[in-house]
Structures are given as structure tokens and as C-alpha cells.
Write a protein that holds these residues in place. Sequence first.
Motif, PDB file in Angstrom:
ATOM      1  N   ARG A 164      96.284  60.665  46.301  1.00 49.24           N
ATOM      2  CA  ARG A 164      95.294  59.712  46.805  1.00 49.24           C
ATOM      3  C   ARG A 164      93.995  59.770  46.008  1.00 49.24           C
ATOM      4  N   GLY A 165      94.022  60.466  44.871  1.00 47.70           N
ATOM      5  CA  GLY A 165      92.897  60.431  43.949  1.00 47.70           C
ATOM      6  C   GLY A 165      91.991  61.645  43.940  1.00 47.70           C
ATOM      7  N   LEU A 166      92.275  62.654  44.763  1.00 50.24           N
ATOM      8  CA  LEU A 166      91.449  63.856  44.784  1.00 50.24           C
ATOM      9  C   LEU A 166      91.906  64.844  43.719  1.00 50.24           C
ATOM     10  N   SER A 167      90.980  65.631  43.221  1.00 52.67           N
ATOM     11  CA  SER A 167      91.363  66.706  42.319  1.00 52.67           C
ATOM     12  C   SER A 167      92.061  67.799  43.122  1.00 52.67           C
ATOM     13  N   LYS A 168      92.812  68.658  42.438  1.00 53.98           N
ATOM     14  CA  LYS A 168      93.503  69.740  43.129  1.00 53.98           C
ATOM     15  C   LYS A 168      92.516  70.670  43.814  1.00 53.98           C
ATOM     16  N   LYS A 169      91.387  70.949  43.165  1.00 53.46           N
ATOM     17  CA  LYS A 169      90.379  71.840  43.729  1.00 53.46           C
ATOM     18  C   LYS A 169      89.782  71.260  45.003  1.00 53.46           C
ATOM     19  N   ASP A 170      89.432  69.956  44.967  1.00 58.31           N
ATOM     20  CA  ASP A 170      88.848  69.330  46.164  1.00 58.31           C
ATOM     21  C   ASP A 170      89.875  69.227  47.283  1.00 58.31           C
ATOM     22  N   ALA A 171      91.124  68.918  46.924  1.00 56.47           N
ATOM     23  CA  ALA A 171      92.174  68.813  47.937  1.00 56.47           C
ATOM     24  C   ALA A 171      92.361  70.145  48.659  1.00 56.47           C
ATOM     25  N   MET A 172      92.383  71.238  47.903  1.00 51.78           N
ATOM     26  CA  MET A 172      92.548  72.558  48.510  1.00 51.78           C
ATOM     27  C   MET A 172      91.356  72.912  49.378  1.00 51.78           C
ATOM     28  N   SER A 173      90.153  72.576  48.916  1.00 47.35           N
ATOM     29  CA  SER A 173      88.953  72.894  49.683  1.00 47.35           C
ATOM     30  C   SER A 173      88.896  72.128  50.993  1.00 47.35           C
ATOM     31  N   ILE A 174      89.300  70.867  50.983  1.00 44.85           N
ATOM     32  CA  ILE A 174      89.311  70.065  52.209  1.00 44.85           C
ATOM     33  C   ILE A 174      90.297  70.638  53.215  1.00 44.85           C
ATOM     34  N   LEU A 175      91.463  71.037  52.741  1.00 41.71           N
ATOM     35  CA  LEU A 175      92.455  71.627  53.639  1.00 41.71           C
ATOM     36  C   LEU A 175      91.970  72.965  54.189  1.00 41.71           C
ATOM     37  N   ASN A 176      91.290  73.729  53.367  1.00 40.75           N
ATOM     38  CA  ASN A 176      90.755  75.008  53.842  1.00 40.75           C
ATOM     39  C   ASN A 176      89.675  74.792  54.902  1.00 40.75           C
ATOM     40  N   PHE A 177      88.852  73.766  54.710  1.00 41.47           N
ATOM     41  CA  PHE A 177      87.835  73.453  55.710  1.00 41.47           C
ATOM     42  C   PHE A 177      88.486  73.073  57.037  1.00 41.47           C
ATOM     43  N   ALA A 178      89.508  72.226  56.968  1.00 45.87           N
ATOM     44  CA  ALA A 178      90.211  71.817  58.190  1.00 45.87           C
ATOM     45  C   ALA A 178      90.863  73.014  58.872  1.00 45.87           C
ATOM     46  N   PHE A 179      91.357  73.953  58.078  1.00 45.40           N
ATOM     47  CA  PHE A 179      91.994  75.157  58.608  1.00 45.40           C
ATOM     48  C   PHE A 179      91.008  75.993  59.422  1.00 45.40           C
ATOM     49  N   LEU A 180      89.772  76.126  58.936  1.00 46.21           N
ATOM     50  CA  LEU A 180      88.776  76.957  59.599  1.00 46.21           C
ATOM     51  C   LEU A 180      88.064  76.240  60.746  1.00 46.21           C
ATOM     52  N   ASN A 181      88.106  74.934  60.758  1.00 46.08           N
ATOM     53  CA  ASN A 181      87.288  74.145  61.675  1.00 46.08           C
ATOM     54  C   ASN A 181      87.500  74.510  63.143  1.00 46.08           C
ATOM     55  N   ASP A 182      88.719  74.845  63.531  1.00 47.22           N
ATOM     56  CA  ASP A 182      89.011  75.149  64.944  1.00 47.22           C
ATOM     57  C   ASP A 182      88.200  76.320  65.479  1.00 47.22           C
ATOM     58  N   THR A 183      87.756  77.200  64.604  1.00 42.22           N
ATOM     59  CA  THR A 183      87.096  78.418  65.071  1.00 42.22           C
ATOM     60  C   THR A 183      85.631  78.202  65.437  1.00 42.22           C
ATOM     61  N   PHE A 184      85.033  77.113  64.977  1.00 43.30           N
ATOM     62  CA  PHE A 184      83.607  76.920  65.284  1.00 43.30           C
ATOM     63  C   PHE A 184      83.277  75.556  65.882  1.00 43.30           C
ATOM     64  N   LYS A 185      84.274  74.704  66.091  1.00 41.93           N
ATOM     65  CA  LYS A 185      83.982  73.355  66.583  1.00 41.93           C
ATOM     66  C   LYS A 185      83.580  73.342  68.062  1.00 41.93           C
ATOM     67  N   ASN A 186      83.802  74.430  68.786  1.00 38.87           N
ATOM     68  CA  ASN A 186      83.476  74.461  70.216  1.00 38.87           C
ATOM     69  C   ASN A 186      82.205  75.249  70.525  1.00 38.87           C
ATOM     70  N   LEU A 187      81.399  75.513  69.523  1.00 44.36           N
ATOM     71  CA  LEU A 187      80.126  76.181  69.772  1.00 44.36           C
ATOM     72  C   LEU A 187      79.273  75.326  70.713  1.00 44.36           C
TER      73      LEU A 187
END
Length: 210
Positions: A164-187
Motif C-alpha cells: 500500500r506504499g509504505l516503506s518496510k521500516k514504517d510498516a514495521m513501526s506502525i504494527l509495533n505501535f498497534a501492538f503496544l497500544n492496548d497497554t496504555f489506551k485505558n489510562l
Amino acid sequence: HVTIDSVKQRAGSIKSFFVTQQEKSHSSFYNFSLEGAMSRNNYHVNLNKSLASTSLSGFSCIKNKNHVDNFINVIHSAPNCKSSQLFKNIYDDDSSGVFVGGIFVDKNSQKTEAFQQNDNILLSDKSNINAIPKLEIFADDVVCSHGCTIGQPDFDAIFYLQSRGLSKKDAMSILNFAFLNDTFKNLSSKELENTVRNLVLNQLNLKDYS
């Protein structure tokens, strides 16, 4: 209670929390680790009276030779109590971690509800995690679960984002952000949630992500 380790340091740090809870009380702990040569976090929570509850969550997103050790011990000493543990970790370079998550359910602690989940992603062949989930149950009317995963990034998802046009580095970083998001979204504090979110974005080099 929220702890954020985001400052580079050469020394090690050890933090310990001891909590004894009474009837209908609730405690929440969050631990977010982004820097630190060596960090040890100890959590000891005793649900001592009925209808008490606790939740513990956090993440490690570290690199270089940093090390984070989380030791959690939740004791259900009374009936009708609830506990949850959610910890997610991303290790890069030579970084490493330890997760010891314990749940102990006393024989008199009927109607207990206890949940534990620990998920880990290793981005480097040199990174490592020692995960030890523990669940000891001596009551017969409980709902308890625990799980642990250790793996690499989802390369199929990375490939899809690249298509979809993202670089491999950005794609991995976005997925990593989504992976961690559950731990702090309910603050409970939106301001604090945004602070943690921006620290994660910076750590993953996603300053312009939205």
C-alpha cells in the motif's frame, strides 16, 4: 500508579510496590519502559478482602543493551476478587527482558477472576526474553487464564502495508505501535495517555504518525 522510564541512564534502578487491599478497593498500575541500562520492577498485591480488584499493565520498548525485569505477584486471599495483568514487550538490538507473572489463588478465594497475558516481539537475533507465567489455584470455583507468546514481527502484515506504499521500516513501526497500544489506551488521564503515546511514537520514529 504510573511509572515511565524514558531517560537514558547508565545505572540500574529497582522499584518495588507492596499493596494490601481491603473490601471493594481497586488499584491500577502501569509501567512503561523505553530506556534504562537495567531496570527491575517488583509488584506485590494482596487482595485481602472480598470484592477487591487490581489491574497491572505495561510495556517495554527497548534497544541497544538495555534490560527490563518485571516481577509480579498477585495473591487472591479472599472470595469474589478480580485481577488482570497485561504486559507487552518489544526488544531490539542486544536488549533483553524478564517477565515473571504470578497469580496465587488461596483455597478460600472462591469466585475469583484472574487474567494474565504476556506478549513479546523480538526484532533482532541478539535480543531475548525469559518469560515465566505462573498460576497456582487452590480453589475450585474460579475463572482464571494466562498466556504467553514470543515471536517475530508479522511479515505478512508488513508485506501488505508495503503493497500500500509504505516503506518496510514504517510498516514495521506502525504494527509495533498497534501492538503496544492496548497497554496504555485505558489510562484515566487523556493528557497522560497522550504523553505515553508520543513517547512511543518517538521511540519507533513515527513522529508524524496519526
